[in-house]
Design an enzyme around this catalytic site. Sequence first.
Site, short mmCIF file in Angstrom:
data_model
loop_
_atom_site.label_atom_id
_atom_site.label_comp_id
_atom_site.label_asym_id
_atom_site.label_seq_id
_atom_site.Cartn_x
_atom_site.Cartn_y
_atom_site.Cartn_z
N ARG A 252 0.86 -1.18 0.00
CA ARG A 252 0.00 0.00 0.00
C ARG A 252 0.90 1.23 0.00
O ARG A 252 1.96 1.26 0.63
CB ARG A 252 -0.92 0.03 1.23
CG ARG A 252 -2.15 -0.87 1.13
CD ARG A 252 -3.13 -0.29 0.12
NE ARG A 252 -4.40 -1.00 0.08
CZ ARG A 252 -4.71 -1.96 -0.77
NH1 ARG A 252 -3.80 -2.37 -1.65
NH2 ARG A 252 -5.90 -2.52 -0.76
N GLU A 281 -2.46 8.40 -4.38
CA GLU A 281 -2.81 7.76 -5.65
C GLU A 281 -4.04 8.46 -6.21
O GLU A 281 -5.02 8.63 -5.48
CB GLU A 281 -3.11 6.27 -5.47
CG GLU A 281 -1.87 5.42 -5.35
CD GLU A 281 -2.18 3.93 -5.38
OE1 GLU A 281 -3.31 3.54 -5.77
OE2 GLU A 281 -1.29 3.14 -5.01
N HIS A 300 -0.60 1.01 -9.95
CA HIS A 300 -1.34 0.02 -9.16
C HIS A 300 -1.86 -1.09 -10.08
O HIS A 300 -3.04 -1.44 -10.07
CB HIS A 300 -2.50 0.67 -8.41
CG HIS A 300 -2.85 -0.03 -7.13
ND1 HIS A 300 -3.13 0.63 -5.97
CD2 HIS A 300 -2.94 -1.35 -6.84
CE1 HIS A 300 -3.41 -0.24 -5.01
NE2 HIS A 300 -3.29 -1.46 -5.52
#
Length: 339
Positions: A252, A281, A300
């Site tokens: 993460r 993000e 991602h």
Amino acid sequence: MDRGIGLPDWAASNSHQKGLEAVMGQPEYFPPEHARPPAGPVTVVPSERSAALGRATDFTEDISSAAGLIWMDGSPQRLRDTLNRYPNLRWVQLPVAGVDAYHDVLREFGGKDVVFTSAKGSFAQPVAEHALMLVLALLRYLPERVRAATWRQPKGRSLYGATVVIVGAGGIALALTQLLAPFSVRVVSVRRKPVPMKGAVATVTPKELRDVLPHADVVVVAAALTEETHHMFAAEEFRAMRDSAIFVNVGRGALVHTPDLVKALECGEIAAAGLDVVEPEPLPDESPLWSCDRCIITPHSGDPAELVAPLLAERVTHNINALNNGDQLIGVVDTTAGY
């Protein structure tokens, strides 16, 4: 594979009597038609209602007779609203491996005996593959190579015999350890409990992280995001690493303090970074990480939908059958720990 737990009393005693069947949501990308469990939209319902619900229904339907919910909507607030509206729901299958976005919902309803299962472990192979790709690309200086406009002297480093510190000991870490085995690396596992991880030569807790970082040629972060792991990699951790070390994050983004990572790269405290997850993000276009020739950023994409949809469908199908048969659910979330 994640270790399952037994069903709670309500499921073990009632699942055979009610003849539960699965119906599940279908956002545009999930799952592909050939991989869908039988029936349609979003709940686990008594068999006599499944045909009526079909594939056109969503969670706004009356699901007061349902025991479980397969949640594909993604919004934590909508999930909270649904659980408040239907206190009959005792099991929720979440569509993601990292459940940090659902932290408050887990705490609230886990205390009300709702069992949550996640996708943890089911996406392990694609993400581990992605992590290995980033490691190899950085060892062979690919960020620099792809920017080059002229022929240069070759250079590169080998993964064979390297010391690899893997932070986290879930499915991704286990799958990555298996992928690394042919390279004869020394894997050091960093996990919450000092329980040996298969394939690792040593296992330590996060309190000992700074003790092992100076020995690492490669550091791969694949941990869950919790209150304890938030920004676990910051200035002190990067200073503890070798200036030749490769850093990869597939866990993460918030596990890493981004400004400190930028400084570590700019100052040469670490050699390179491969980031599939970042904070924030999406990463802003003006971030200096984009122009760093010792950094690879992928958006991602370690678990793209076309790879993980069949894997998630398999997880959902297993847990539905477990619910029906009184067997163990896989991917049960510890609502206190947050993963």
